[in-house]
Design a protein around this motif. Structure first.
Motif, PDB file in Angstrom:
ATOM      1  N   PRO A  46      -5.945   2.166  -7.469  1.00 42.99           N
ATOM      2  CA  PRO A  46      -5.892   3.448  -6.752  1.00 42.99           C
ATOM      3  C   PRO A  46      -7.180   3.669  -5.942  1.00 42.99           C
ATOM      4  CG  PRO A  46      -6.474   3.815  -9.034  1.00 42.99           C
ATOM      5  CD  PRO A  46      -6.259   2.334  -8.873  1.00 42.99           C
ATOM      6  N   PHE A  47      -7.041   4.370  -4.836  1.00 42.35           N
ATOM      7  CA  PHE A  47      -8.187   4.728  -4.007  1.00 42.35           C
ATOM      8  C   PHE A  47      -8.353   6.249  -4.012  1.00 42.35           C
ATOM      9  CE2 PHE A  47      -6.643   0.693  -2.353  1.00 42.35           C
ATOM     10  CZ  PHE A  47      -7.809  -0.045  -2.313  1.00 42.35           C
ATOM     11  N   LYS A  48      -9.535   6.726  -3.665  1.00 40.14           N
ATOM     12  CA  LYS A  48      -9.812   8.167  -3.661  1.00 40.14           C
ATOM     13  C   LYS A  48      -8.908   8.930  -2.716  1.00 40.14           C
ATOM     14  CE  LYS A  48     -14.653   7.737  -4.959  1.00 40.14           C
ATOM     15  NZ  LYS A  48     -16.044   7.952  -4.579  1.00 40.14           N
ATOM     16  N   THR A  49      -8.359   8.260  -1.723  1.00 37.03           N
ATOM     17  CA  THR A  49      -7.486   8.898  -0.734  1.00 37.03           C
ATOM     18  C   THR A  49      -6.087   9.165  -1.284  1.00 37.03           C
ATOM     19  OG1 THR A  49      -6.778   6.752   0.086  1.00 37.03           O
ATOM     20  CG2 THR A  49      -8.681   7.774   1.182  1.00 37.03           C
ATOM     21  N   GLY A  50      -5.784   8.601  -2.465  1.00 38.68           N
ATOM     22  CA  GLY A  50      -4.446   8.721  -3.027  1.00 38.68           C
ATOM     23  C   GLY A  50      -3.581   7.505  -2.766  1.00 38.68           C
ATOM     24  N   VAL A  51      -4.057   6.606  -1.923  1.00 36.94           N
ATOM     25  CA  VAL A  51      -3.342   5.359  -1.648  1.00 36.94           C
ATOM     26  C   VAL A  51      -3.465   4.458  -2.870  1.00 36.94           C
ATOM     27  CG1 VAL A  51      -3.305   3.284  -0.194  1.00 36.94           C
ATOM     28  CG2 VAL A  51      -3.729   5.518   0.831  1.00 36.94           C
ATOM     29  N   LEU A  76       0.870  -1.167   0.000  1.00 40.00           N
ATOM     30  CA  LEU A  76       0.000   0.000   0.000  1.00 40.00           C
ATOM     31  C   LEU A  76       0.910   1.222   0.000  1.00 40.00           C
ATOM     32  CD1 LEU A  76      -2.670  -1.126   2.607  1.00 40.00           C
ATOM     33  CD2 LEU A  76      -2.959  -0.918   0.139  1.00 40.00           C
ATOM     34  N   VAL A  77       0.842   1.994  -1.069  1.00 37.70           N
ATOM     35  CA  VAL A  77       1.682   3.179  -1.201  1.00 37.70           C
ATOM     36  C   VAL A  77       0.843   4.391  -0.826  1.00 37.70           C
ATOM     37  CG1 VAL A  77       3.071   4.564  -2.776  1.00 37.70           C
ATOM     38  CG2 VAL A  77       3.010   2.074  -3.036  1.00 37.70           C
ATOM     39  N   HIS A  78       1.298   5.097   0.209  1.00 35.56           N
ATOM     40  CA  HIS A  78       0.583   6.271   0.698  1.00 35.56           C
ATOM     41  C   HIS A  78       1.252   7.533   0.153  1.00 35.56           C
ATOM     42  CE1 HIS A  78      -1.917   4.196   3.752  1.00 35.56           C
ATOM     43  NE2 HIS A  78      -0.983   3.275   3.576  1.00 35.56           N
ATOM     44  N   PRO A  79       0.468   8.551  -0.169  1.00 38.64           N
ATOM     45  CA  PRO A  79       1.031   9.781  -0.740  1.00 38.64           C
ATOM     46  C   PRO A  79       1.678  10.673   0.317  1.00 38.64           C
ATOM     47  CG  PRO A  79      -1.331  10.003  -0.524  1.00 38.64           C
ATOM     48  CD  PRO A  79      -0.987   8.594  -0.102  1.00 38.64           C
ATOM     49  N   VAL A  80       2.740  10.160   0.937  1.00 41.43           N
ATOM     50  CA  VAL A  80       3.455  10.900   1.973  1.00 41.43           C
ATOM     51  C   VAL A  80       4.951  10.737   1.710  1.00 41.43           C
ATOM     52  CG1 VAL A  80       3.938  11.045   4.451  1.00 41.43           C
ATOM     53  CG2 VAL A  80       1.650  10.460   3.674  1.00 41.43           C
ATOM     54  N   ALA A  81       5.691  11.824   1.719  1.00 40.39           N
ATOM     55  CA  ALA A  81       7.139  11.763   1.555  1.00 40.39           C
ATOM     56  C   ALA A  81       7.793  11.853   2.932  1.00 40.39           C
ATOM     57  CB  ALA A  81       7.625  12.905   0.676  1.00 40.39           C
ATOM     58  N   LEU A  82       8.717  10.948   3.195  1.00 37.68           N
ATOM     59  CA  LEU A  82       9.419  10.928   4.476  1.00 37.68           C
ATOM     60  C   LEU A  82      10.863  11.369   4.285  1.00 37.68           C
ATOM     61  CD1 LEU A  82       8.201   7.471   5.839  1.00 37.68           C
ATOM     62  CD2 LEU A  82       7.333   9.723   6.429  1.00 37.68           C
ATOM     63  N   ARG A  83      11.334  12.186   5.176  1.00 39.52           N
ATOM     64  CA  ARG A  83      12.741  12.584   5.157  1.00 39.52           C
ATOM     65  C   ARG A  83      13.518  11.660   6.082  1.00 39.52           C
ATOM     66  NH1 ARG A  83      12.441  18.992   6.269  1.00 39.52           N
ATOM     67  NH2 ARG A  83      11.166  19.523   4.463  1.00 39.52           N
ATOM     68  N   ASN A  84      14.524  11.031   5.562  1.00 39.36           N
ATOM     69  CA  ASN A  84      15.404  10.189   6.384  1.00 39.36           C
ATOM     70  C   ASN A  84      14.634   9.287   7.334  1.00 39.36           C
ATOM     71  OD1 ASN A  84      17.608  11.471   5.219  1.00 39.36           O
ATOM     72  ND2 ASN A  84      17.603  13.056   6.779  1.00 39.36           N
ATOM     73  N   GLY A  85      13.446   8.907   6.958  1.00 39.63           N
ATOM     74  CA  GLY A  85      12.646   8.070   7.845  1.00 39.63           C
ATOM     75  C   GLY A  85      12.127   6.857   7.116  1.00 39.63           C
ATOM     76  N   GLY A  86      11.323   6.120   7.793  1.00 35.77           N
ATOM     77  CA  GLY A  86      10.769   4.921   7.200  1.00 35.77           C
ATOM     78  C   GLY A  86      11.724   3.744   7.344  1.00 35.77           C
TER      79      GLY A  86
END
Length: 82
Positions: free
Chosen positions: A52-57, A23-33
């Motif tokens: 794709p889902f309406k949430t962007g996932v 599941l790919v979420h539309p969030v960018a992580l800096r030096n995390g994850g």
């Protein structure tokens, strides 16, 4: 089977994964994850489906790159177990 990244990485490396659901979420992580492959290795996969889902996932399903594109019940029923 759900699992932690370390369990998933071990199963992938052993060739024991038929499908990998991400599941790919539309969030960018800096030096995390958490990285799935800490050692920089890679395993060839082929995209089976993307939803794709309406949430962007986006729900991505991958299979081994050498797997047949589609195997249905009839195909499996023809296979004989030894």
């Amino acid at each position: 089977m759900s699992g932690s990244p370390s369990v998933v990485a071990q199963l992938l490396a052993a060739g024991l994964v038929d499908e990998l659901h991400l599941l790919v979420h539309p969030v960018a992580l800096r030096n995390g994850g958490v990285r799935l492959f800490e050692d920089g290795s890679s395993i060839p996969l082929q995209l089976v489906s993307a939803t794709p889902f309406k949430t962007g996932v986006i729900h991505l399903v991958y299979g081994p790159a050498d797997a047949p594109e589609h195997v249905g019940y009839e195909d499996a029923a023809k296979t004989q177990l030894s």
